[in-house]
Scaffold this motif. Sequence first.
Motif, PDB file in Angstrom:
ATOM      1  N   LEU A  40       0.836  -1.202   0.000  1.00 51.95           N
ATOM      2  CA  LEU A  40       0.000   0.000   0.000  1.00 51.95           C
ATOM      3  C   LEU A  40       0.870   1.251   0.000  1.00 51.95           C
ATOM      4  N   SER A  41       1.873   1.268   0.877  1.00 47.07           N
ATOM      5  CA  SER A  41       2.742   2.433   1.011  1.00 47.07           C
ATOM      6  C   SER A  41       3.646   2.574  -0.202  1.00 47.07           C
ATOM      7  N   ARG A  42       4.081   1.440  -0.710  1.00 44.15           N
ATOM      8  CA  ARG A  42       5.097   1.423  -1.744  1.00 44.15           C
ATOM      9  C   ARG A  42       4.523   1.668  -3.141  1.00 44.15           C
ATOM     10  N   PHE A  43       3.414   1.021  -3.466  1.00 44.53           N
ATOM     11  CA  PHE A  43       2.908   1.054  -4.843  1.00 44.53           C
ATOM     12  C   PHE A  43       1.604   1.839  -4.985  1.00 44.53           C
ATOM     13  N   ALA A  44       0.974   2.167  -3.845  1.00 43.49           N
ATOM     14  CA  ALA A  44      -0.312   2.885  -3.935  1.00 43.49           C
ATOM     15  C   ALA A  44      -0.249   4.087  -2.996  1.00 43.49           C
ATOM     16  N   THR A  45      -1.108   4.127  -1.994  1.00 47.14           N
ATOM     17  CA  THR A  45      -1.053   5.244  -1.044  1.00 47.14           C
ATOM     18  C   THR A  45      -1.493   4.752   0.331  1.00 47.14           C
ATOM     19  N   ASP A  46      -0.858   5.267   1.368  1.00 49.48           N
ATOM     20  CA  ASP A  46      -1.344   4.936   2.715  1.00 49.48           C
ATOM     21  C   ASP A  46      -1.948   6.156   3.403  1.00 49.48           C
ATOM     22  N   LYS A  47      -2.274   7.184   2.611  1.00 51.82           N
ATOM     23  CA  LYS A  47      -2.962   8.356   3.162  1.00 51.82           C
ATOM     24  C   LYS A  47      -4.316   7.936   3.723  1.00 51.82           C
ATOM     25  N   ASP A  48      -4.685   8.501   4.863  1.00 52.86           N
ATOM     26  CA  ASP A  48      -5.937   8.130   5.520  1.00 52.86           C
ATOM     27  C   ASP A  48      -7.143   8.119   4.593  1.00 52.86           C
ATOM     28  N   GLU A  49      -7.291   9.194   3.803  1.00 52.89           N
ATOM     29  CA  GLU A  49      -8.546   9.315   3.046  1.00 52.89           C
ATOM     30  C   GLU A  49      -8.666   8.320   1.892  1.00 52.89           C
ATOM     31  N   PHE A  50      -7.553   7.782   1.412  1.00 54.54           N
ATOM     32  CA  PHE A  50      -7.640   6.886   0.251  1.00 54.54           C
ATOM     33  C   PHE A  50      -7.217   5.442   0.542  1.00 54.54           C
ATOM     34  N   ARG A  51      -6.724   5.218   1.761  1.00 55.31           N
ATOM     35  CA  ARG A  51      -6.054   3.947   2.042  1.00 55.31           C
ATOM     36  C   ARG A  51      -6.918   2.724   1.750  1.00 55.31           C
ATOM     37  N   ASP A  52      -8.142   2.726   2.240  1.00 59.49           N
ATOM     38  CA  ASP A  52      -8.972   1.537   2.043  1.00 59.49           C
ATOM     39  C   ASP A  52      -9.296   1.313   0.571  1.00 59.49           C
ATOM     40  N   GLN A  53      -9.590   2.409  -0.135  1.00 63.09           N
ATOM     41  CA  GLN A  53      -9.839   2.310  -1.574  1.00 63.09           C
ATOM     42  C   GLN A  53      -8.627   1.697  -2.278  1.00 63.09           C
ATOM     43  N   ALA A  54      -7.465   2.223  -1.926  1.00 56.46           N
ATOM     44  CA  ALA A  54      -6.237   1.767  -2.591  1.00 56.46           C
ATOM     45  C   ALA A  54      -5.950   0.301  -2.284  1.00 56.46           C
ATOM     46  N   ALA A  55      -6.227  -0.110  -1.046  1.00 60.10           N
ATOM     47  CA  ALA A  55      -5.985  -1.518  -0.685  1.00 60.10           C
ATOM     48  C   ALA A  55      -6.891  -2.428  -1.507  1.00 60.10           C
ATOM     49  N   LYS A  56      -8.132  -1.989  -1.703  1.00 60.64           N
ATOM     50  CA  LYS A  56      -9.059  -2.790  -2.511  1.00 60.64           C
ATOM     51  C   LYS A  56      -8.614  -2.816  -3.972  1.00 60.64           C
ATOM     52  N   MET A  57      -8.126  -1.677  -4.425  1.00 58.59           N
ATOM     53  CA  MET A  57      -7.655  -1.605  -5.819  1.00 58.59           C
ATOM     54  C   MET A  57      -6.504  -2.597  -6.028  1.00 58.59           C
ATOM     55  N   LEU A  58      -5.563  -2.652  -5.082  1.00 60.72           N
ATOM     56  CA  LEU A  58      -4.451  -3.605  -5.232  1.00 60.72           C
ATOM     57  C   LEU A  58      -4.950  -5.049  -5.165  1.00 60.72           C
ATOM     58  N   ALA A  59      -6.003  -5.271  -4.380  1.00 62.24           N
ATOM     59  CA  ALA A  59      -6.585  -6.622  -4.319  1.00 62.24           C
ATOM     60  C   ALA A  59      -7.147  -7.013  -5.691  1.00 62.24           C
ATOM     61  N   VAL A  60      -7.787  -6.062  -6.365  1.00 59.26           N
ATOM     62  CA  VAL A  60      -8.311  -6.344  -7.709  1.00 59.26           C
ATOM     63  C   VAL A  60      -7.149  -6.664  -8.652  1.00 59.26           C
ATOM     64  N   LEU A  61      -6.124  -5.829  -8.601  1.00 57.03           N
ATOM     65  CA  LEU A  61      -4.967  -6.075  -9.467  1.00 57.03           C
ATOM     66  C   LEU A  61      -4.446  -7.498  -9.265  1.00 57.03           C
ATOM     67  N   LEU A  62      -4.132  -7.833  -8.016  1.00 60.22           N
ATOM     68  CA  LEU A  62      -3.501  -9.131  -7.739  1.00 60.22           C
ATOM     69  C   LEU A  62      -4.417 -10.290  -8.131  1.00 60.22           C
ATOM     70  N   CYS A  63      -5.687 -10.181  -7.786  1.00 61.37           N
ATOM     71  CA  CYS A  63      -6.597 -11.296  -8.052  1.00 61.37           C
ATOM     72  C   CYS A  63      -6.943 -11.427  -9.533  1.00 61.37           C
ATOM     73  N   CYS A  64      -6.616 -10.432 -10.332  1.00 59.68           N
ATOM     74  CA  CYS A  64      -6.886 -10.517 -11.771  1.00 59.68           C
ATOM     75  C   CYS A  64      -5.649 -10.925 -12.578  1.00 59.68           C
ATOM     76  N   LEU A  65      -4.523 -11.123 -11.922  1.00 66.30           N
ATOM     77  CA  LEU A  65      -3.320 -11.520 -12.659  1.00 66.30           C
ATOM     78  C   LEU A  65      -3.204 -13.041 -12.727  1.00 66.30           C
ATOM     79  N   THR A  66      -2.573 -13.505 -13.792  1.00 69.68           N
ATOM     80  CA  THR A  66      -2.394 -14.934 -13.996  1.00 69.68           C
ATOM     81  C   THR A  66      -1.196 -15.435 -13.187  1.00 69.68           C
ATOM     82  N   GLY A  67      -1.372 -16.604 -12.547  1.00 72.40           N
ATOM     83  CA  GLY A  67      -0.273 -17.181 -11.774  1.00 72.40           C
ATOM     84  C   GLY A  67      -0.739 -17.629 -10.408  1.00 72.40           C
TER      85      GLY A  67
END
Length: 584
Positions: free
Chosen positions: A349-376
């Motif tokens: 979250l801190s490294r590739f997205a954002t850990d700012k309070d106002e966006f953190r949860d959104q960003a964590a979900k976004m990374l979950a979508v990324l990871l779960c949509c990749l092959t492997g």
Amino acid sequence: MTAPTPNWWKSSTCYQIWPASYKDSNGDGIGDIPGIISTLPYLKDLGIETIWLSPMYASPQKDMGYDISDYEDIYPPYGTLADMDELIEKCHGMGMKLILDLVVNHTSDQHKWFVESRKDKTNKYADWYIWRDPKIVDGKQQPPNNWRATFGGSAWEYVEERDQYYLHLFVAEQPDLNWELEETRQAIYKSAIDFWLKKGIDGFRVDTANLYSKDTLYPDAAITAPGEVTQPAFKHYLNGPRMHEWLREIREQVLDNYGDVLMVGELPYTERDEVLRYVSAEAREYSCVFDFDVVMLGNDHVGGGKKHQTFTHTLPQFKAAIAKCQDMLVGTDAWVTVFLENHDQGRSLSRFATDKDEFRDQAAKMLAVLLCCLTGTLFIYQGQEIGMYNHPEHWGIEEIRDIDSLNAYNDVKERHDGDELWLKKAMKGIQAVGRDNARLPVHWDASPNAGFTTGSPWIRVHDEFEKTNVADQQKDPNSVLHFWKKMIALRKEHADLLVFGTQFEVWDRHDQHVFTFTKSHPTTGDKLLVFLSFSDDIEPLHYPTWVKDAEKELLISTVAEVGKYLAPWEARAYLLKGGAVNGA
Ligand code: TEU
Ligand code: CA
């Protein structure tokens, strides 16, 4: 049959546990195996199918257990062999697999093999490690060559009893084993591998999986750091000449006695063709590997610890690194892994997205979508499922326990005479990518010490555990945890496309704010279209032109209602039915 026949590990959702920081059951401040056992229902409920347990072996803990003194015993604070038997049994009872860390490039200097080896040049274990005579330059004794150890300093340590140096690619307390000797290899296979497969484990995450075969002439490394005593020497020990021979030996002599054993190798700094040699199904070496392209973004790759101050990257570089890994599947019989975190990295979250309070949860979900949509094969690291993030910037070096970060800090201190501004910069690097970020206790609830321990934790608990913890998120249907659970289930439901999809394609390679990609179902022609926002602002969508009129079904979204534009850090994925896609 719609997808290639999966080996069990291809579609398995894996979860890495760092035992010291996961869950303490007895109040001594250190996580342990009974603590892990107590959370198995939680992992099962999340959708986890395989657990990777980081080193829990007997160890003096110079490198958090990656210095093993006995492969066949447990570090007492973590528990006993009986606890491990119970863990294996309970995992299997719940339909989950368990893999362990296999650390066989080196042992601890307290391993009995090394304790004997160092005594003299004639004992039974004399050649089990890599010993060389000193080099005499201008009448002065020096190490055999100029190689630099990964965590700094010379890769050689002098031992008086033998009047010789031994090689250690990591810290001095981690002497490298001599794989050239058949007898040593057989002992490694028996003690580190067969012992545990016999107990029923399902495979290994293989540490430093390409370092065993060295250039046995041990030449000086070329000077790439002018003016310095030691030099990065990766070229002389990465992917050495006998690596593949030995991996096949392990497969044929040991693993094949146990069926479809997962071997996921950690493969630093290796280019595509060489990676493919390890992971091609036909070669039967590693099942898949952890590529370093994404996690080392912004680093110059010349090796030797982390250059803490240089880790910055752009979104286009991030996309390219992910594409490189996904492309490994094109026209090959290889398989890949999907991950953004492990025990050696800052939090994603801190490294590739954002850990700012106002966006953190959104960003964590976004990374979950990324990871779960990749092959492997997907690997999640403990705490990632609740969106844990890096420790605060105000922490000082006294909170840091990791040898890599401490050595890097002391190196800066020495080079710059303790200059305050330099030390601040070093600390900033440690805050961004230091390994302890991932090694802080898991936040189980909002009680003192985040419910990790009733005692005094071995490492400081993150200051903000009340904002991000399992218990609170379990109660909140909109939490990151619930989203991950939903995403993992979706990945299973659409495994053909999400786990096995092919033809990964990025549609906005140069865009700094949005990441748009598509993938194809291996046989039906269905496609997956994914939009990910890496922006604090509202962003327009870049539809690939051929998709414009296609009939889309919204598979998942991180917002209550999808609109014309992407909300900050939003992610959404569409399913495009084969027949509806024109022109592709
Ligand atoms: O890491 C090997 C490795 O390549 C490290 O140099 C890695 O790049 C470094 O940790 C980044 O800071 C493995 C383990 O994952 C690591 O935890 C161990 O310290 C290391 O091997 C030695 O066993
Ligand atoms: Ca404990």
